[in-house]
Write a protein that holds these residues in place. Structure first.
Motif, PDB file in Angstrom:
ATOM      1  N   UNK A 179       0.849  -1.195   0.000  1.00  0.00           N
ATOM      2  CA  UNK A 179       0.000   0.000   0.000  1.00  0.00           C
ATOM      3  C   UNK A 179       0.885   1.245   0.000  1.00  0.00           C
ATOM      4  N   UNK A 180       0.414   2.321  -0.679  1.00  0.00           N
ATOM      5  CA  UNK A 180       1.167   3.556  -0.605  1.00  0.00           C
ATOM      6  C   UNK A 180       1.202   4.076   0.836  1.00  0.00           C
ATOM      7  N   UNK A 181       2.211   4.841   1.252  1.00  0.00           N
ATOM      8  CA  UNK A 181       3.285   5.470   0.481  1.00  0.00           C
ATOM      9  C   UNK A 181       4.236   4.428  -0.127  1.00  0.00           C
ATOM     10  N   UNK A 182       4.634   4.698  -1.365  1.00  0.00           N
ATOM     11  CA  UNK A 182       5.511   3.777  -2.077  1.00  0.00           C
ATOM     12  C   UNK A 182       6.953   4.091  -1.722  1.00  0.00           C
ATOM     13  N   UNK A 183       7.432   3.409  -0.682  1.00  0.00           N
ATOM     14  CA  UNK A 183       8.799   3.601  -0.206  1.00  0.00           C
ATOM     15  C   UNK A 183       9.439   2.245   0.005  1.00  0.00           C
ATOM     16  N   UNK A 184      10.679   2.100  -0.404  1.00  0.00           N
ATOM     17  CA  UNK A 184      11.370   0.819  -0.256  1.00  0.00           C
ATOM     18  C   UNK A 184      12.823   1.046   0.126  1.00  0.00           C
ATOM     19  N   UNK A 185      13.413   0.118   0.888  1.00  0.00           N
ATOM     20  CA  UNK A 185      14.843   0.188   1.167  1.00  0.00           C
ATOM     21  C   UNK A 185      15.640   0.063  -0.125  1.00  0.00           C
ATOM     22  N   UNK A 186      16.756   0.727  -0.161  1.00  0.00           N
ATOM     23  CA  UNK A 186      17.577   0.713  -1.375  1.00  0.00           C
ATOM     24  C   UNK A 186      17.935  -0.707  -1.798  1.00  0.00           C
ATOM     25  N   UNK A 187      18.191  -1.576  -0.815  1.00  0.00           N
ATOM     26  CA  UNK A 187      18.555  -2.957  -1.131  1.00  0.00           C
ATOM     27  C   UNK A 187      17.513  -3.596  -2.043  1.00  0.00           C
ATOM     28  N   UNK A 188      16.247  -3.337  -1.786  1.00  0.00           N
ATOM     29  CA  UNK A 188      15.182  -3.933  -2.577  1.00  0.00           C
ATOM     30  C   UNK A 188      14.891  -3.133  -3.839  1.00  0.00           C
ATOM     31  N   UNK A 189      14.975  -1.816  -3.748  1.00  0.00           N
ATOM     32  CA  UNK A 189      14.762  -0.997  -4.941  1.00  0.00           C
ATOM     33  C   UNK A 189      15.776  -1.341  -6.028  1.00  0.00           C
ATOM     34  N   UNK A 190      17.004  -1.642  -5.620  1.00  0.00           N
ATOM     35  CA  UNK A 190      18.053  -1.972  -6.596  1.00  0.00           C
ATOM     36  C   UNK A 190      17.796  -3.288  -7.321  1.00  0.00           C
ATOM     37  N   UNK A 191      16.926  -4.122  -6.757  1.00  0.00           N
ATOM     38  CA  UNK A 191      16.588  -5.382  -7.437  1.00  0.00           C
ATOM     39  C   UNK A 191      15.751  -5.153  -8.689  1.00  0.00           C
ATOM     40  N   UNK A 192      15.102  -3.976  -8.760  1.00  0.00           N
ATOM     41  CA  UNK A 192      14.144  -3.734  -9.833  1.00  0.00           C
ATOM     42  C   UNK A 192      14.428  -2.396 -10.509  1.00  0.00           C
ATOM     43  N   UNK A 193      15.481  -2.331 -11.325  1.00  0.00           N
ATOM     44  CA  UNK A 193      15.744  -1.091 -12.049  1.00  0.00           C
ATOM     45  C   UNK A 193      14.561  -0.754 -12.957  1.00  0.00           C
ATOM     46  N   UNK A 194      14.277   0.520 -13.138  1.00  0.00           N
ATOM     47  CA  UNK A 194      13.092   0.908 -13.923  1.00  0.00           C
ATOM     48  C   UNK A 194      13.037   0.277 -15.303  1.00  0.00           C
ATOM     49  N   UNK A 195      14.192   0.116 -15.935  1.00  0.00           N
ATOM     50  CA  UNK A 195      14.181  -0.430 -17.289  1.00  0.00           C
ATOM     51  C   UNK A 195      13.763  -1.905 -17.326  1.00  0.00           C
TER      52      UNK A 195
END
Length: 513
Positions: A209-225
């Motif tokens: 659920x929003x707010x859409x916030x994630x730890x960098x460790x997990x965000x790096x798993x899913x690059x926008x491209x």
């Protein structure tokens, strides 16, 4: 046989197709893949209402929101309603909630919980005292990790996301996971000679659920491209679309947003989902390490979904596309429920608690509307399922929206929320091929919706006006009529107070009805 434990895991705003177990090729969810291999995965699980409180109360009380009177986020579980925790408590279970509640607020219901540790999508619930155990981390540290969620950056009026670097153990998902691990350890340690009662524990993750916030460790798993953008149809929300859908798209539409921000929003949603999946993996490991797994029924689901790019929107609203109403549902109890099996029939999440009770050998209350799930039990498959939205309030029209300040976006969504939650009395029936939406309170010129899910699985073209579908519509209307006749009208739900209707001047007779 010893009475089985119950571990009921729920996510908030998680659409089924965000998970690899439902075919997503980007967001790998190995823990849920593992759970699916140990149980039954329901491919067509539908929420009875695509909004938090109505969905959660319906699940726990195994009744539709219109039967309970819980048709808005402001109408939590009513007084005197029989629900899962009352049944479990009466059966001698020790009970608990770790995570997001948004279902119970009356003392009579809260008192049924032996453990209560509440945390929602913006952090700790300060008004909810801890009961039965402490959080796994100091509350000051948890609060510190909530700072960004309390004041999110906004990339535009429509899009808001953040990548942060707090200690991983202080994020809500980690805190819920670690606290659940401690609960299981304590239960196993105290279970001496089979003297401790079995547990029924609701583990309720607020993410993604929003707010859409994630730890960098997990965000790096899913690059926008790496993100696949959902299919779109040019002019999907032109004048041929129902006005409610057009209004919602006018509020949330992403057509003018950068592709980078849209991709990044989806990637953060995936990151939050994978974070939860890793938590579920840890919980499964703890069940096995403590010897509790073989006698624990596990259910995983979500209350409702999220557009997350589908239909050119993110977040949610009062419409019935599959991205909002189709949720994950897995039931597992090795040795008692088939393993690594997929069920393609139509099921509702109001069927979850009756299924658990049947597996436990507990007679369900006569008030329950839901029936046990097929495949996980010996119940028969069903070919149609229903969902609803609204509590009889006045319509929120395009002219009402245009009376609100621009630019439209998330603030508009929240500013009009109570009005839109209560408007009308939408009803949806879905089979494996067809989805039909009708509102008997809508103006005569308002359009019904019909989608052929075989030829148009993305629900991009409303074919209700096609004369060749008249027989289909007649059949779907009969199903809706029978459903509402069988389930009754339920209590009248209070409409929002007058200040929630100020945007378009909705005072006087239109509100006081």
């Amino acid at each position: 046989m010893r009475a089985p434990n119950v571990l009921f895991i729920m996510c908030d705003q998680l659409k089924a197709t965000a998970l690899s177990v439902y075919g997503n090729t980007v967001c790998e969810t190995p823990a849920l893949e593992r759970l699916a291999s140990q149980g039954v995965t329901f491919q067509n699980a539908i929420t009875p209402h695509p909004l938090c409180v109505p969905a959660r109360t319906a699940i726990m009380a195994s009744r539709y929101p219109h039967q309970l009177g819980t048709r808005r986020n402001e109408t939590l579980m009513p007084e005197g309603v029989t629900h899962a925790f009352g049944v479990w408590k009466s059966a001698g279970y020790t009970t608990g909630l770790i995570g997001k509640n948004h279902c119970f607020d009356r003392a009579e219901d809260i008192d049924l919980l032996d453990v209560r540790c509440e945390l929602w999508h913006r952090g700790l619930q300060n008004h909810a005292p801890l009961k039965g155990m402490e959080w796994s981390r100091p509350q000051a540290d948890i609060h510190a990790a909530e700072a960004v969620r309390a004041d999110m950056p906004h990339q535009s009026p429509h899009i808001s996301y953040a990548v942060t670097d707090f200690p991983i153990e202080d994020y809500g998902t980690s805190v819920i996971t670690t606290t659940t691990e401690k609960y299981l350890e304590d239960h196993a340690a105290a279970d001496d000679g089979r003297k401790r009662p079995p547990f029924a524990l609701w583990v309720s993750f607020p993410d993604p659920h929003e707010p859409y916030e994630a730890p960098r460790r997990y965000a790096d798993m899913f690059p926008p491209e790496s993100v696949d953008l959902p299919p779109r149809r040019y002019n999907e929300f032109d004048e041929s679309a129902p006005e409610r859908n057009r209004v919602l798209h006018r509020i949330l539409g992403l057509s003018d947003e950068s592709e980078e921000d849209i991709r990044r929003s989806i990637s953060i949603y995936y990151a939050m989902t994978r974070f939860v999946d890793d938590g579920i993996g840890r919980i499964l490991n703890k069940l096995e390490a403590t010897g509790l797994r073989e006698n624990t029924i596990i259910v995983f689901t979500a209350d409702h979904g999220d557009f997350m790019g589908e239909h050119d929107m993110i977040v949610k609203g009062g419409v019935f596309y599959d991205c909002l109403v189709r949720v994950p549902l897995i039931v597992s109890w090795p040795g008692h429920v088939p393993q690594d099996v997929s069920d393609n029939s139509m099921v509702s999440t109001i069927n979850i608690v009756p299924t658990i009770l049947k597996l436990q050998g507990i007679e369900p209350p006569v008030e329950f509307q839901g029936e046990p799930l097929p495949t996980a039990t010996d119940a028969k498959q069903r070919d149609a399922v229903f969902s609803e939205y609204g509590s009889g309030g006045p319509a929120f029209t395009m002219s009402d929206l245009e009376a609100m300040p621009e630019p439209y976006g998330y603030e508009t969504l929240i500013g009009s929320l109570q009005w839109r939650e209560a408007e009308g009395d939408r009803r949806m029936v879905r089979t494996t091929r067809w989805k039909y939406v009708h509102d008997p309170l809508a103006a005569s010129e308002e359009r019904d919706e019909l989608y052929d899910l075989e030829s148009d699985p993305s629900e991009l073209t409303n074919v209700a006006a096609n004369p060749s579908n008249a027989t289909v519509i007649a059949d779907m209307q009969d199903r809706l009529t029978t459903w509402r006749s069988d389930t009754g009208d339920g209590p009248v739900v209070p409409l929002p107070t007058a200040e929630h209707y100020t945007a378009g001047g909705y005072f006087g007779s239109r509100v006081q009805h």
